[in-house]
Scaffold this active site. Structure first.
Site, PDB file in Angstrom:
ATOM      1  N   GLU A 161       0.797  -1.234   0.000  1.00 35.68           N
ATOM      2  CA  GLU A 161       0.000   0.000   0.000  1.00 35.68           C
ATOM      3  C   GLU A 161       0.831   1.288   0.000  1.00 35.68           C
ATOM      4  OE1 GLU A 161      -3.169   0.156   2.819  1.00 35.68           O
ATOM      5  OE2 GLU A 161      -4.084  -1.680   2.066  1.00 35.68           O
ATOM      6  N   GLU A 356      -5.073  -8.424   0.519  1.00 36.11           N
ATOM      7  CA  GLU A 356      -5.789  -8.116   1.762  1.00 36.11           C
ATOM      8  C   GLU A 356      -7.243  -7.842   1.451  1.00 36.11           C
ATOM      9  OE1 GLU A 356      -4.428  -4.934   4.314  1.00 36.11           O
ATOM     10  OE2 GLU A 356      -2.331  -5.490   3.964  1.00 36.11           O
TER      11      GLU A 356
HETATM   12  C1  NOJ Z   1      -4.327  -2.226   5.072  1.00 31.53           C
HETATM   13  C2  NOJ Z   1      -3.003  -2.329   5.735  1.00 31.53           C
HETATM   14  O1  NOJ Z   1      -2.075  -2.906   4.887  1.00 31.53           O
HETATM   15  C3  NOJ Z   1      -3.058  -3.076   7.062  1.00 31.53           C
HETATM   16  O2  NOJ Z   1      -1.864  -2.868   7.705  1.00 31.53           O
HETATM   17  C4  NOJ Z   1      -4.235  -2.586   7.875  1.00 31.53           C
HETATM   18  O3  NOJ Z   1      -4.257  -3.135   9.149  1.00 31.53           O
HETATM   19  C5  NOJ Z   1      -5.494  -2.924   7.126  1.00 31.53           C
HETATM   20  N1  NOJ Z   1      -5.476  -2.187   5.879  1.00 31.53           N
HETATM   21  C6  NOJ Z   1      -6.770  -2.554   7.860  1.00 31.53           C
HETATM   22  O4  NOJ Z   1      -6.833  -1.196   8.060  1.00 31.53           O
END
Ligand code: NOJ
Length: 768
Positions: A161, A356
């Site tokens: 990200e 994710e």
């Molecule tokens: C994306 C992130 O990569 C992760 O670290 C985070 O906990 C989740 N989103 C949820 O917010």
């Protein structure tokens, strides 16, 4: 369906779960400093978190017990190289090797992310991502990673990200390192991140000593269309890859962070829009960034509606008020997985891994010691179903990593959000697998067979009723019963459950909303236990007779099949209301068909018609071949075979639109039962025993019960389906408030139904 080798897994990141140990020799990172500076007062820190460094053995055992076979996790740069560059911390290397070996012992395939936002503080002190030297620092770290773990692992992801840590960390300051740098710097940082990615890929391939699979994991909210209209889809695609967001949010952009990596150039629209802020970008830079990758990772959580405006240009559309959200207040938008993957694949043509996806819920441990996170199950089911939709349409998705395994440290929100499928007690480090973990296990085991897209849910089916005009009808259905519609008067009937050509009732809420009953019958045979027949076999309507109805008779199946190409009509009436001392015409007084015909031709109706005394609440079974007429003042619930074949014998010489209503005496006589003297004994009077279900009618087509609800009860459904009609009072049915005039179907497989309130129900089941 998902491919047989589809990778189902869970994801996490080092900083969010590991914790640290004074002895472990690791360096500080920007998040440690961010918290020390008090930026996250009262939200805790990540010094212990899930204490994964001391619990990883039991955590991987738990994964194994839950059938998890792939795990995406990240490495802490400062644990491996405490100062970001230079000396390598052997304790860190050993720890990660032990972890990976332990994973493998448990049958878990590792997917390593190199960078999940925790920059070594020593590097931040030298300018961090703004310093171009970071390209080499990161490449060197990548070399150390593959040299030490390349023998144990095949899958690597460079950066997680970038949109998020660049935007929130350096522009908005809400994440570490908590800076609010000017636009020019942010574009420089973004360019450095992309170049560092490219440089790292080169080193990883060079030093791994074997073939490795390398990807990258950007994110973004998905612009998805408000409808399937091609204009809306096009508008959404335009926004998804375009530059519509305000400047202070510009990093939430798909193409800026992906086009260079996967297409080898920055998007022209962005180059123009942000020309004044751009750093020097050379062809050499672009060649560096554009390294061949094996897959594209995508972190997708939610999306926003886009529609084509009148001029064809995209418009942001509002979500309706009360739109469902997660505990983090993120909208629940399953379509984002479908459209996100589709759009991405069309543009970049690389296999996709959802690196994710998940949600935070306000979970708690129930008194039974378990965590019943039904919201998470529903969310995952809806989202993964949409992912399957994309796969079914040819999008090459290879894997899905659920965020996340254990509840953990959720960055600036600390421990206030729980994203895990495993509950963590942060005081005791106890783990409890939530209900969703078991659901996910089943989903992985069956490769998605238990998803609602493959196995539609059972819900109560409520329909939109339809008012029908009849010469003899009144207005009580509207005025007294509250049914809505355009008709004002002569409302003879309200069809409440019907799949007939005249009225095909439409489901008006829930999962099947918008579906016609005929469509459900054809497309969802499971809901009706795969009953035979071209159409839904029954029809239910309410009748308001302001005037007498014609004297008529219906055929049976045999006659209707031969002569009318349809089914016969057996029907049952429940008397909702009637005048005092009322009678209905049922059966006839003739001894033979000859006598019947003679009386008809003489118009000697009094000698023919058989009157039976009737009271409110009676059930009357009208067999095919039975002469009958509903009289003025009656309101009835009519349950019948799905057929409209009626032979009129006499209509009081009424006219309809200036012509007398058609009679079918000849056919009527062919089906008429004679003799057929019906008496009071043939009428069913339910004894109103409270909370006891009484079967009153049993025929070859349906059986009917009456039930007076006075205290909470559970109705068991063992039938292909049940039609429930509320004929008096009101109450609750599995959470839905119902009242007089409501009807619903309990489908096959919907086994039990909790009912309470004060009401009378008429319940019908088909007979096979
Ligand atoms: C994306 C992130 O990569 C992760 O670290 C985070 O906990 C989740 N989103 C949820 O917010």
């Amino acid at each position: 369906m998902f491919r047989d080798d589809f990778v189902w897994g869970v994801a996490s990141s080092s900083y969010q779960i590991e914790g640290s140990d004074p002895e472990d020799g690791m360096g500080k990172n920007v998040w440690d400093t961010f918290m020390e500076k008090g930026k996250m007062k009262d939200k805790g820190d990540a010094k212990v978190s899930c204490d994964h460094i001391h619990h990883y053995k039991e955590d991987y055992r738990l994964m194994n017990n839950l059938g998890i076979k792939a795990y995406r996790f990240s490495l802490s740069w400062a644990r491996i190289i405490p100062n970001g560059v230079g000396e390598v911390n052997q304790k860190g290397i050993q720890l990660y090797r032990d972890m990976i070996l332990e994973m493998k012992k448990n049958g878990i395939t590792p997917y390593i992310t190199l960078y999940h936002w925790e920059l070594p503080q020593a590097l931040e002190d030298c300018g961090g991502w703004l310093n171009e030297e970071i390209i080499e620092w990161f490449a060197e770290y990548a070399r150390v990673v593959v040299e030490n773990f390349g023998d144990l692992c095949d899958y690597f992801i460079t950066i997680n990200e970038p949109q998020c840590f660049v935007g929130i960390g350096y522009m908005q300051g809400a994440h570490a390192p908590g800076k609010t740098l000017p636009m020019k710097d942010i574009f420089q940082i973004a360019h450095n991140v992309l170049r560092a990615h490219g440089r790292a890929v080169i080193n990883m391939r060079k030093y791994a000593g074997k073939k490795i699979y390398v990807g990258y994991a950007p994110t973004c909210g998905v612009a998805y269309p408000i409808s399937d209209r091609p204009e809306d889809v096009e508008a959404a695609r335009k926004v998804y890859f375009g530059f519509y967001q305000p400047d202070e949010n510009w990093t939430w952009n798909v193409s800026w962070f992906s086009d260079p990596v996967f297409l080898g150039h920055y998007p022209e629209e962005g180059m123009k829009k942000y020309a004044e802020y751009l750093p020097k970008i050379t062809q050499e830079d672009m060649d560096l960034i554009y390294q061949p990758l094996d897959f594209m990772g995508q972190n997708i959580y939610n999306g926003y509606y886009i529609q084509a405006g009148k001029d064809g240009n995209p418009e942001y559309a509002n979500r309706p008020i009360g739109f469902p959200i997660t505990a983090s207040k993120w909208p629940i938008t399953p379509e984002c997985l479908y459209y996100g993957c589709k759009f991405i694949y069309e543009r970049y043509h690389l296999p996709i891994f959802i690196t994710e996806n998940g949600l935070s819920c306000a979970d708690n441990v129930a008194l039974d010691g378990q965590v019943h996170d039904t919201n998470r199950i529903e969310f995952l089911d809806l989202y993964i179903s949409q992912l399957q939709r994309a796969v079914d349409e040819g999008v090459d998705v290879r894997g899905y990593f659920l965020w996340t395994f254990c509840d953990n440290f959720e960055w600036e929100k600390g421990y206030t959000e729980r994203f895990g499928i495993v509950w963590v007690d942060f005081q005791t480090q106890e783990r409890i697998a939530k209900d969703s973990a078991y659901w996910y296990q089943k989903m992985m085991e069956t490769n998605g067979a238990n998803l609602s897209i493959n196995h539609h849910p059972r819900t109560l089916l409520f329909f939109e009723p339809k008012l029908i005009k009849r010469v003899w009808g009144g207005n009580r259905l509207k005025k007294e019963w509250g049914f809505e519609g355009e008709l004002e008067d002569h409302i003879g009937e309200c069809w409440v459950v019907s799949s007939n050509e005249q009225v095909d009732c439409v489901v008006n809420r829930g999962f099947y909303k918008g579906k016609k009953l005929s469509e459900l019958w054809n497309e969802e045979p499971d809901l009706f236990d795969h009953m035979e027949g071209d159409e839904f076999p029954l029809l239910v309507k309410l009748i308001d007779a302001k005037e007498d109805l014609s004297l008529q008779v219906h055929p049976d199946d045999a006659y209707a099949g031969l002569n009318e190409n349809g089914s016969g009509k057996r029907e049952c009436w429940y008397v909702l209301d009637c005048p005092e001392d009322a009678t209905l015409a049922i059966g006839n007084k003739a001894q033979s068909l000859e006598e019947f015909s003679r009386l008809v031709s003489e118009g000697a109706w009094d000698q023919l018609i058989n009157e039976v005394p009737i009271k409110k609440g009676d059930f009357i079974q009208i067999e095919p071949g039975t002469l009958h007429a509903i009289k003025a003042g009656f309101m009835l619930l009519e349950i019948q075979q799905n057929s409209d074949i009626t032979y009129r014998i006499y209509d009081y010489d009424r006219v309809c639109e200036d012509t007398p209503r058609e009679l079918n005496i000849e056919k009527g006589l062919q089906v008429m039962k004679v003799p057929n003297l019906i008496t009071e004994e043939d009428i069913f009077h339910p004894v109103n025993t409270k909370n006891v279900i009484q079967r009153l009618i049993m025929t070859d087509h349906y059986q009917i019960w009456s039930l007076e609800v006075a205290a909470p009860l559970v109705l068991q459904n063992e039938w292909p389906f049940l039609i429930v009609s509320v004929v008096e009072g009101d109450g609750l049915v599995d959470g839905t408030q119902v009242s007089r005039g409501n009807h619903f179907i309990i489908p096959n497989g919907y086994k039990t139904c909790k009912i309470q309130g004060s009401m009378k129900l008429v319940i019908t089941a088909p007979v096979i």
